[in-house]
Design an enzyme around this catalytic site. Structure first.
Site, PDB file in Angstrom:
ATOM      1  N   GLU A  89       0.902  -1.153   0.000  1.00  0.00           N
ATOM      2  CA  GLU A  89       0.000   0.000   0.000  1.00  0.00           C
ATOM      3  C   GLU A  89       0.936   1.196   0.000  1.00  0.00           C
ATOM      4  OE1 GLU A  89      -3.204   0.341  -0.233  1.00  0.00           O
ATOM      5  OE2 GLU A  89      -3.771  -1.783  -0.118  1.00  0.00           O
ATOM      6  N   THR A 135      11.378   3.213   0.718  1.00  0.00           N
ATOM      7  CA  THR A 135      11.140   4.638   0.475  1.00  0.00           C
ATOM      8  C   THR A 135      12.013   5.515   1.364  1.00  0.00           C
ATOM      9  OG1 THR A 135       9.449   6.354   0.756  1.00  0.00           O
ATOM     10  CG2 THR A 135       9.214   4.424   2.131  1.00  0.00           C
ATOM     11  N   ASP A 136      12.216   6.767   0.933  1.00  0.00           N
ATOM     12  CA  ASP A 136      12.961   7.716   1.780  1.00  0.00           C
ATOM     13  C   ASP A 136      12.130   8.173   2.980  1.00  0.00           C
ATOM     14  OD1 ASP A 136      11.105   9.346   0.472  1.00  0.00           O
ATOM     15  OD2 ASP A 136      12.572  10.775  -0.298  1.00  0.00           O
ATOM     16  N   GLU A 137      10.810   7.912   2.948  1.00  0.00           N
ATOM     17  CA  GLU A 137       9.949   8.415   4.043  1.00  0.00           C
ATOM     18  C   GLU A 137      10.270   7.761   5.381  1.00  0.00           C
ATOM     19  OE1 GLU A 137       5.838   9.019   3.255  1.00  0.00           O
ATOM     20  OE2 GLU A 137       6.201   9.666   1.204  1.00  0.00           O
ATOM     21  N   TYR A 160       1.918   5.052   6.858  1.00  0.00           N
ATOM     22  CA  TYR A 160       2.583   4.457   5.679  1.00  0.00           C
ATOM     23  C   TYR A 160       4.073   4.274   5.950  1.00  0.00           C
ATOM     24  CZ  TYR A 160       5.141   4.406   1.250  1.00  0.00           C
ATOM     25  OH  TYR A 160       6.035   4.103   0.245  1.00  0.00           O
ATOM     26  N   LYS A 164       6.425   0.880   6.279  1.00  0.00           N
ATOM     27  CA  LYS A 164       7.574   0.586   5.408  1.00  0.00           C
ATOM     28  C   LYS A 164       8.836   0.413   6.270  1.00  0.00           C
ATOM     29  CE  LYS A 164       7.891   0.432   1.477  1.00  0.00           C
ATOM     30  NZ  LYS A 164       7.699  -0.669   0.473  1.00  0.00           N
TER      31      LYS A 164
END
Ligand code: NAD
Ligand code: DAU
Length: 354
Positions: A89, A135-137, A160, A164
């Site tokens: 997601e 992801t960089d998040e 989110y 991750k």
């Protein structure tokens, strides 16, 4: 991984980035068998792969990464050498509305896939690889200066990014505990063709085409680092073939934009392409209630990937954005298909009360 014949499962191959990775691997490496494993959620669309679906080295398998029996059956059916794991997601706003779905898919799904692969490959890790796309998040939010490096401590702030980050930790835990052959990359914001129009750039393009309000969150001052999706696919190809097991690589475009500057650039490009008066599209810009916990700035330092594996992005942003706009203008049927039904409901819930 060396380039002899291989069977590679790509999860999430019917999504935005996954479809570009599948296309690249199918066309560049005819000696590989590419299995696209995807549950076809709202974000997965086999239309994204119409051009390569008849290739002799391409197979589609519908399946859910959270389903243990289905994943076991997949590894029994095929002699899988490698997994490139993109299924997830992926939309922050949806994670705020429904966090547990993100725990299920991103945490449980990844842990399940890791475990099924570990058991299937037990005693034969040589020549195998589990590549996790992240992801960089996971690094959180930057102030006005600085970059995320591979050493930056994890500090996820949305459901989110927390999901991750958790999946990344499972991947590294498998490496340390079982010597399971993993590799990982953390990429910045992608843009390009087949991008689902719930995300900033395709949503703005779609709304400009239809002369609908352009909803900019807060003051539009948040900064993102944009990378053309085909450059992300080329980075994944490079890391898959030449990266070092147990390592992670940051991927980014060295291309920071505030949201509001980006939306103005897009409006300018589209006024020209749609033969509109200068400023016509920008007059649609509407400031709306901010995203809760909205990360201020992301910026990736991708120098490790450049120095160690020689990768760099191929496109300037203005060129990539113009190419992207051309693709959306030429593919209005695709937009119609993916924005019907469920998406309409999501859009009303997300924007009508902001
Ligand atoms: P996407 O939402 O466009 O596609 C996700 C795909 O995964 C869809 O095809 C969907 O059907 C599939 N999927 C979802 N749940 C599944 C499940 N339970 N089992 C099997 N398949 C399932 O996502 P995207 O933007 O292409 O992102 C792909 C990956 O790259 C994600 O892991 C994301 O975290 C990561 N990533 C994305 C970006 C970006 O800018 N989009 C940047 C960095 C990293
Ligand atoms: O950084 C990588 C991440 O980039 C990926 O891991 C995610 O999967 C991907 O969705 C993306 O996350 P963002 O939250 O940065 O992308 P999004 O397109 O949702 O938003 C980009 C910026 O634009 C963000 O600051 C929020 C803002 N925004 C977004 C939408 C959808 C708006 O101002 N208006 C909008 O309508």
């Amino acid at each position: 991984m060396r380039k002899e014949s291989k069977t590679i499962v790509i999860t999430g191959g019917a999504g935005f980035i996954g479809s570009h990775v599948v296309r690249r691997m199918v066309t560049r490496y005819p000696q590989y068998t590419i299995i696209n494993l995807d549950a076809l959620t709202y974000a997965g669309n086999l239309e994204n792969l119409k051009d390569i679906e008849k290739s002799p080295n391409y197979i589609f398998e519908k399946g859910d990464i959270t389903d243990e029996a289905a994943m076991k059956a997949l590894f029994e059916k095929y002699a899988v050498d490698a997994v490139i794991h993109l299924a997830a997601e992926s939309h922050v706003d949806r994670s705020i509305a429904d966090p547990l779905q993100f725990v299920k898919t991103n945490v449980l799904g990844t842990a399940n896939l890791l475990n099924v692969a570990r058991l299937a490959w037990q005693g034969q890790f040589e020549g195998k690889l589990f590549y996790h796309v992240s992801t960089d998040e996971v690094y959180g939010s930057l102030g006005e200066t600085g970059f995320f490096t591979e050493e930056t401590a994890y500090d996820p702030r949305s459901p989110y990014s927390a999901s991750k980050a958790s999946s990344d930790h499972f991947v590294m835990a498998y490496y340390h505990t079982y010597h399971f052959p993993v590799i990982m990359s953390n990429c910045s914001n992608n843009y390009g063709s087949y991008h689902f129009p719930e995300k900033l750039i395709p949503l703005m393009i779609n709304n400009i085409i239809n002369r609908k309000p352009l909803p900019v969150y807060g003051k539009g001052e948040n900064v993102r680092d944009w990378l053309f999706v085909e450059d992300h696919a080329s980075a994944i190809d490079t890391i898959f073939h030449h990266g070092k097991q147990g390592e992670k690589y940051n991927v980014g475009g060295f291309n920071e934009w505030t949201n509001i500057d980006l939306v103005h650039l897009l409006c300018k490009i589209m006024d020209e392409k749609l033969d509109r008066q200068p400023g016509e599209s920008a007059s649609l810009i509407t400031y709306v209630t901010d995203r809760p916990g909205h990360d201020l700035r992301y910026a990736i330092d991708a120098s490790k990937l450049n120095k160690e594996l020689g990768w760099k992005p191929s496109l300037q942003f203005e060129e990539g954005l113009a190419k992207t706009v051309d693709w959306y203008l030429a593919n209005t049927e695709w937009i119609k298909h993916v924005t019907s039904g469920d998406y309409k409901k999501y859009y009303e819930n997300q924007y009508d009360h902001r």
